[in-house]
Scaffold this motif. Structure first.
Motif, PDB file in Angstrom:
ATOM      1  N   ILE A   1      -0.167 -13.772   7.316  1.00 26.10           N
ATOM      2  CA  ILE A   1       0.072 -13.764   5.879  1.00 26.10           C
ATOM      3  C   ILE A   1       0.905 -14.966   5.482  1.00 26.10           C
ATOM      4  O   ILE A   1       1.804 -15.393   6.204  1.00 26.10           O
ATOM      5  CB  ILE A   1       0.772 -12.477   5.398  1.00 26.10           C
ATOM      6  CG1 ILE A   1       2.073 -12.206   6.169  1.00 26.10           C
ATOM      7  CG2 ILE A   1      -0.164 -11.296   5.471  1.00 26.10           C
ATOM      8  CD1 ILE A   1       2.910 -11.095   5.574  1.00 26.10           C
ATOM      9  N   SER A   2       0.571 -15.515   4.320  1.00 25.05           N
ATOM     10  CA  SER A   2       1.440 -16.506   3.690  1.00 25.05           C
ATOM     11  C   SER A   2       2.412 -15.762   2.788  1.00 25.05           C
ATOM     12  O   SER A   2       2.031 -14.814   2.098  1.00 25.05           O
ATOM     13  CB  SER A   2       0.619 -17.498   2.861  1.00 25.05           C
ATOM     14  OG  SER A   2      -0.132 -18.346   3.704  1.00 25.05           O
ATOM     15  N   ASP A   3       3.685 -16.182   2.807  1.00 24.01           N
ATOM     16  CA  ASP A   3       4.701 -15.468   2.039  1.00 24.01           C
ATOM     17  C   ASP A   3       4.639 -15.834   0.558  1.00 24.01           C
ATOM     18  O   ASP A   3       3.571 -16.192   0.059  1.00 24.01           O
ATOM     19  CB  ASP A   3       6.085 -15.693   2.637  1.00 24.01           C
ATOM     20  CG  ASP A   3       6.475 -17.169   2.701  1.00 24.01           C
ATOM     21  OD1 ASP A   3       5.870 -17.983   1.990  1.00 24.01           O
ATOM     22  OD2 ASP A   3       7.401 -17.494   3.464  1.00 24.01           O
TER      23      ASP A   3
ATOM     24  N   PRO B   1      -2.238 -24.373  -0.604  1.00 24.58           N
ATOM     25  CA  PRO B   1      -1.897 -24.726   0.777  1.00 24.58           C
ATOM     26  C   PRO B   1      -1.950 -23.514   1.697  1.00 24.58           C
ATOM     27  O   PRO B   1      -1.635 -22.398   1.289  1.00 24.58           O
ATOM     28  CB  PRO B   1      -0.465 -25.262   0.657  1.00 24.58           C
ATOM     29  CG  PRO B   1       0.078 -24.619  -0.570  1.00 24.58           C
ATOM     30  CD  PRO B   1      -1.078 -24.434  -1.500  1.00 24.58           C
ATOM     31  N   VAL B   2      -2.389 -23.757   2.932  1.00 25.10           N
ATOM     32  CA  VAL B   2      -2.388 -22.716   3.963  1.00 25.10           C
ATOM     33  C   VAL B   2      -1.072 -22.857   4.707  1.00 25.10           C
ATOM     34  O   VAL B   2      -0.935 -23.653   5.627  1.00 25.10           O
ATOM     35  CB  VAL B   2      -3.588 -22.874   4.925  1.00 25.10           C
ATOM     36  CG1 VAL B   2      -3.565 -21.793   6.000  1.00 25.10           C
ATOM     37  CG2 VAL B   2      -4.894 -22.837   4.150  1.00 25.10           C
ATOM     38  N   GLN B   3      -0.085 -22.100   4.308  1.00 18.77           N
ATOM     39  CA  GLN B   3       1.266 -22.328   4.838  1.00 18.77           C
ATOM     40  C   GLN B   3       2.110 -21.075   4.744  1.00 18.77           C
ATOM     41  O   GLN B   3       1.664 -20.057   4.246  1.00 18.77           O
ATOM     42  CB  GLN B   3       1.946 -23.456   4.051  1.00 18.77           C
ATOM     43  CG  GLN B   3       2.116 -23.179   2.570  1.00 18.77           C
ATOM     44  CD  GLN B   3       3.484 -22.644   2.205  1.00 18.77           C
ATOM     45  OE1 GLN B   3       4.320 -22.457   3.083  1.00 18.77           O
ATOM     46  NE2 GLN B   3       3.714 -22.371   0.939  1.00 18.77           N
ATOM     47  N   GLY B   4       3.332 -21.182   5.256  1.00 22.80           N
ATOM     48  CA  GLY B   4       4.298 -20.110   5.097  1.00 22.80           C
ATOM     49  C   GLY B   4       3.990 -18.859   5.891  1.00 22.80           C
ATOM     50  O   GLY B   4       4.181 -17.750   5.398  1.00 22.80           O
ATOM     51  N   PHE B   5       3.549 -18.979   7.148  1.00 25.34           N
ATOM     52  CA  PHE B   5       3.145 -17.807   7.919  1.00 25.34           C
ATOM     53  C   PHE B   5       4.353 -16.922   8.243  1.00 25.34           C
ATOM     54  O   PHE B   5       5.302 -17.364   8.891  1.00 25.34           O
ATOM     55  CB  PHE B   5       2.443 -18.228   9.205  1.00 25.34           C
ATOM     56  CG  PHE B   5       1.176 -19.001   8.981  1.00 25.34           C
ATOM     57  CD1 PHE B   5       0.482 -18.918   7.783  1.00 25.34           C
ATOM     58  CD2 PHE B   5       0.666 -19.827   9.971  1.00 25.34           C
ATOM     59  CE1 PHE B   5      -0.696 -19.619   7.574  1.00 25.34           C
ATOM     60  CE2 PHE B   5      -0.503 -20.540   9.777  1.00 25.34           C
ATOM     61  CZ  PHE B   5      -1.186 -20.446   8.581  1.00 25.34           C
ATOM     62  N   SER B   6       4.288 -15.671   7.806  1.00 26.29           N
ATOM     63  CA  SER B   6       5.427 -14.771   7.959  1.00 26.29           C
ATOM     64  C   SER B   6       5.050 -13.433   8.580  1.00 26.29           C
ATOM     65  O   SER B   6       5.830 -12.488   8.526  1.00 26.29           O
ATOM     66  CB  SER B   6       6.085 -14.539   6.594  1.00 26.29           C
ATOM     67  OG  SER B   6       6.630 -15.743   6.101  1.00 26.29           O
TER      68      SER B   6
ATOM     69  N   ASN C   1       6.354 -22.762   7.936  1.00 26.11           N
ATOM     70  CA  ASN C   1       6.715 -24.165   7.722  1.00 26.11           C
ATOM     71  C   ASN C   1       7.270 -24.460   6.335  1.00 26.11           C
ATOM     72  O   ASN C   1       7.654 -25.602   6.047  1.00 26.11           O
ATOM     73  CB  ASN C   1       5.521 -25.086   8.013  1.00 26.11           C
ATOM     74  CG  ASN C   1       4.385 -24.921   7.018  1.00 26.11           C
ATOM     75  OD1 ASN C   1       4.270 -23.901   6.341  1.00 26.11           O
ATOM     76  ND2 ASN C   1       3.528 -25.930   6.930  1.00 26.11           N
ATOM     77  N   ASN C   2       7.306 -23.448   5.446  1.00 25.69           N
ATOM     78  CA  ASN C   2       7.944 -23.624   4.134  1.00 25.69           C
ATOM     79  C   ASN C   2       7.469 -24.888   3.412  1.00 25.69           C
ATOM     80  O   ASN C   2       8.258 -25.578   2.758  1.00 25.69           O
ATOM     81  CB  ASN C   2       9.471 -23.687   4.275  1.00 25.69           C
ATOM     82  CG  ASN C   2      10.065 -22.383   4.745  1.00 25.69           C
ATOM     83  OD1 ASN C   2       9.742 -21.316   4.242  1.00 25.69           O
ATOM     84  ND2 ASN C   2      10.931 -22.463   5.748  1.00 25.69           N
ATOM     85  N   LEU C   3       6.197 -25.201   3.529  1.00 26.00           N
ATOM     86  CA  LEU C   3       5.671 -26.434   2.942  1.00 26.00           C
ATOM     87  C   LEU C   3       6.073 -26.571   1.466  1.00 26.00           C
ATOM     88  O   LEU C   3       5.919 -25.628   0.689  1.00 26.00           O
ATOM     89  CB  LEU C   3       4.148 -26.441   3.062  1.00 26.00           C
ATOM     90  CG  LEU C   3       3.466 -27.753   2.673  1.00 26.00           C
ATOM     91  CD1 LEU C   3       3.640 -28.784   3.774  1.00 26.00           C
ATOM     92  CD2 LEU C   3       1.981 -27.540   2.410  1.00 26.00           C
TER      93      LEU C   3
ATOM     94  N   CYS D   1      12.468 -21.499  10.123  1.00 22.80           N
ATOM     95  CA  CYS D   1      11.946 -20.138   9.989  1.00 22.80           C
ATOM     96  C   CYS D   1      10.945 -19.840  11.091  1.00 22.80           C
ATOM     97  O   CYS D   1       9.820 -20.339  11.062  1.00 22.80           O
ATOM     98  CB  CYS D   1      11.313 -19.941   8.615  1.00 22.80           C
ATOM     99  SG  CYS D   1      12.486 -20.105   7.252  1.00 22.80           S
ATOM    100  N   VAL D   2      11.355 -19.029  12.068  1.00 19.15           N
ATOM    101  CA  VAL D   2      10.468 -18.526  13.114  1.00 19.15           C
ATOM    102  C   VAL D   2      10.175 -17.081  12.736  1.00 19.15           C
ATOM    103  O   VAL D   2      11.024 -16.208  12.867  1.00 19.15           O
ATOM    104  CB  VAL D   2      11.124 -18.618  14.497  1.00 19.15           C
ATOM    105  CG1 VAL D   2      10.158 -18.141  15.576  1.00 19.15           C
ATOM    106  CG2 VAL D   2      11.590 -20.042  14.780  1.00 19.15           C
ATOM    107  N   GLU D   3       8.949 -16.798  12.243  1.00 22.92           N
ATOM    108  CA  GLU D   3       8.725 -15.534  11.552  1.00 22.92           C
ATOM    109  C   GLU D   3       7.471 -14.784  11.986  1.00 22.92           C
ATOM    110  O   GLU D   3       7.025 -13.871  11.286  1.00 22.92           O
ATOM    111  CB  GLU D   3       8.686 -15.775  10.039  1.00 22.92           C
ATOM    112  CG  GLU D   3      10.002 -16.332   9.500  1.00 22.92           C
ATOM    113  CD  GLU D   3      10.076 -16.353   7.986  1.00 22.92           C
ATOM    114  OE1 GLU D   3       9.072 -16.017   7.340  1.00 22.92           O
ATOM    115  OE2 GLU D   3      11.140 -16.712   7.458  1.00 22.92           O
ATOM    116  N   ASP D   4       6.902 -15.141  13.148  1.00 26.70           N
ATOM    117  CA  ASP D   4       5.671 -14.485  13.578  1.00 26.70           C
ATOM    118  C   ASP D   4       5.726 -14.253  15.086  1.00 26.70           C
ATOM    119  O   ASP D   4       5.948 -15.196  15.862  1.00 26.70           O
ATOM    120  CB  ASP D   4       4.457 -15.356  13.273  1.00 26.70           C
ATOM    121  CG  ASP D   4       4.433 -15.851  11.839  1.00 26.70           C
ATOM    122  OD1 ASP D   4       3.707 -15.264  11.040  1.00 26.70           O
ATOM    123  OD2 ASP D   4       5.154 -16.819  11.524  1.00 26.70           O
TER     124      ASP D   4
END
Length: 399
Positions: A92-94, A74-79, A364-366, A346-349
């Motif tokens: 980056i994905s975490d 998955p393309v997710q977790g942008f941090s 988005n912590n998918l 999570c607002v991380e960018d």
């Protein structure tokens, strides 16, 4: 959106007036209401084509309407986010799915995004997977092929140097990782002296960690002159005051910490920081948030912080520049009314686009976060906001 060559450094009279009046009243200085100017979405169910399965440790029961496990990555977790000169952004994905134990099949990756705010869509136009082919990392990795996974590192922050290489902040060590433009590790991970999380490989037998699990480098600033990194911890080191976060200085030329540090004080010890970026040599923007989502979300703000500590209280000075739960929305973007909220857990960018415009993205912590629609997995949203005052910032280097 193009950034002007260099912004004035003088602080406007209007901004000073706001700050002084708020300080006199004993409250945190605050800009006026920020305005939503752009909204684009990458759907939750976005995957790297032809990649490997992921999420095997998550079970098979759907979560927030998402079927598990995943057939592709998955393309997710942008941090963390970086602006490119061609209008695209690197993110980056975490670590993947929330912890070391369940993320061994999630491949750590830098994605390249192309937002189109006219259509409201975000395209994924490329990306690189992080690897260690030259065995620079001195401890065992999850995979024999030395592709990095979410069980190896929890990457949460990123910056880039003129040679095209990336510096990445990890939460497990916490470590600084240095990778080339193809994602290959260039040197051994660099630990933070005197600080160790439970996942750290630096822990001696019987030694207790002094930092919470995955509470390492959530934000990382590159100085405007390109000489230093300032990684910011998400958690408080044992023995420090509640809610006090260490903001450390790392010199790129020597490849070592200088020993200098400052203190960022959370508004509540239960809050977390999400990202950080330089404005000028002494001022930075920091996202601070609670850990709630949707209707329960109560605190999602962006602060302008000053390490000169003008009130001499031992902490960086703070001014609120945007409340993400109360953005003016005169254009009624995203189908919202006069007020737009960004209620994600999570607002991380955070990225500076010009002297009054910021880009903000969520993690988005998918498939776990559902802050936009209850019971429905959050997408990755990319918004732009216009501040009520200028930042008076140096140009943010795109290299």
């Amino acid at each position: 959106m193009r950034t002007p060559g260099r912004f004035a450094l003088a602080v406007s009279v209007a901004a000073l007036t706001i700050g002084l009046s708020a300080s006199t009243a004993g409250a945190t200085p605050t800009f006026g209401q920020a305005t939503l100017t752009g909204f684009a979405v990458l759907p939750a169910r976005t995957f790297v084509p032809g990649s490997e399965p992921a999420g095997a440790a998550l079970g098979t029961a759907p979560v927030n309407g998402v079927a598990l496990p995943f057939a592709d990555q998955p393309v997710q977790g942008f941090s963390g986010v970086l602006r490119n000169s061609d209008g695209t952004f690197d993110v980056i994905s975490d670590n993947g799915f929330g912890n070391k134990a369940n993320s061994g099949d999630f491949l750590l990756r830098i994605h390249r995004l192309a937002p189109d705010f006219a259509s409201g869509k975000v395209d994924v136009v490329g990306g690189i997977t992080l690897t260690d082919p030259d065995a620079r990392i001195p401890f065992a990795l999850t995979r024999p092929d030395r592709v990095l996974t979410g069980s190896d590192f929890d990457i949460e922050s990123i910056t880039r140097t003129p040679d095209g290489s990336y510096w990445i902040g990890d939460e497990f060590g916490p470590y600084l990782l240095h990778v080339d433009r193809a994602g290959r590790v260039l040197q051994a991970p660099i630990p933070l002296p005197g600080v160790k999380a439970p996942e750290s490989h630096e822990l001696e037998v019987g030694e207790k960690p002094n930092l919470g699990s995955s509470k390492g480098f959530e934000g990382m600033v590159k100085s405007v002159d390109g000489k230093y990194l300032y990684p910011l911890l998400e958690g408080t080191v044992a023995g420090d005051a509640p809610g006090a976060l260490r903001f450390n200085e790392f010199e790129l030329r020597s490849g070592a910490y200088t020993g200098k540090r400052w203190t960022y004080q959370l508004e509540s010890p239960s809050n977390s920081i999400g990202d950080a970026i330089a404005v000028d040599p002494d001022r930075f923007l920091v996202v601070e948030r609670d850990n709630l989502q949707g209707a329960a979300a109560a605190f999602k703000k962006i602060f302008l912080v000053d390490r000169r500590d003008r009130d001499k209280d031992g902490k960086m000075d703070k001014t609120v520049v945007a409340d993400l739960l109360s953005l003016a929305n005169p254009q009624h973007l995203a189908g919202a009314g006069d007020t737009f909220t960004f209620p994600h857990q999570c607002v991380e960018d955070l990225v500076i686009l010009d002297d009054r415009t910021l880009g903000v993205l969520n993690d988005n912590n998918l498939p776990f976060s559902a802050g936009r629609v209850p019971g429905q997995a959050d997408p990755n949203e990319f918004i732009t906001i216009r501040l009520s005052e200028r930042l008076h910032a140096y140009e943010q280097a795109k290299s």
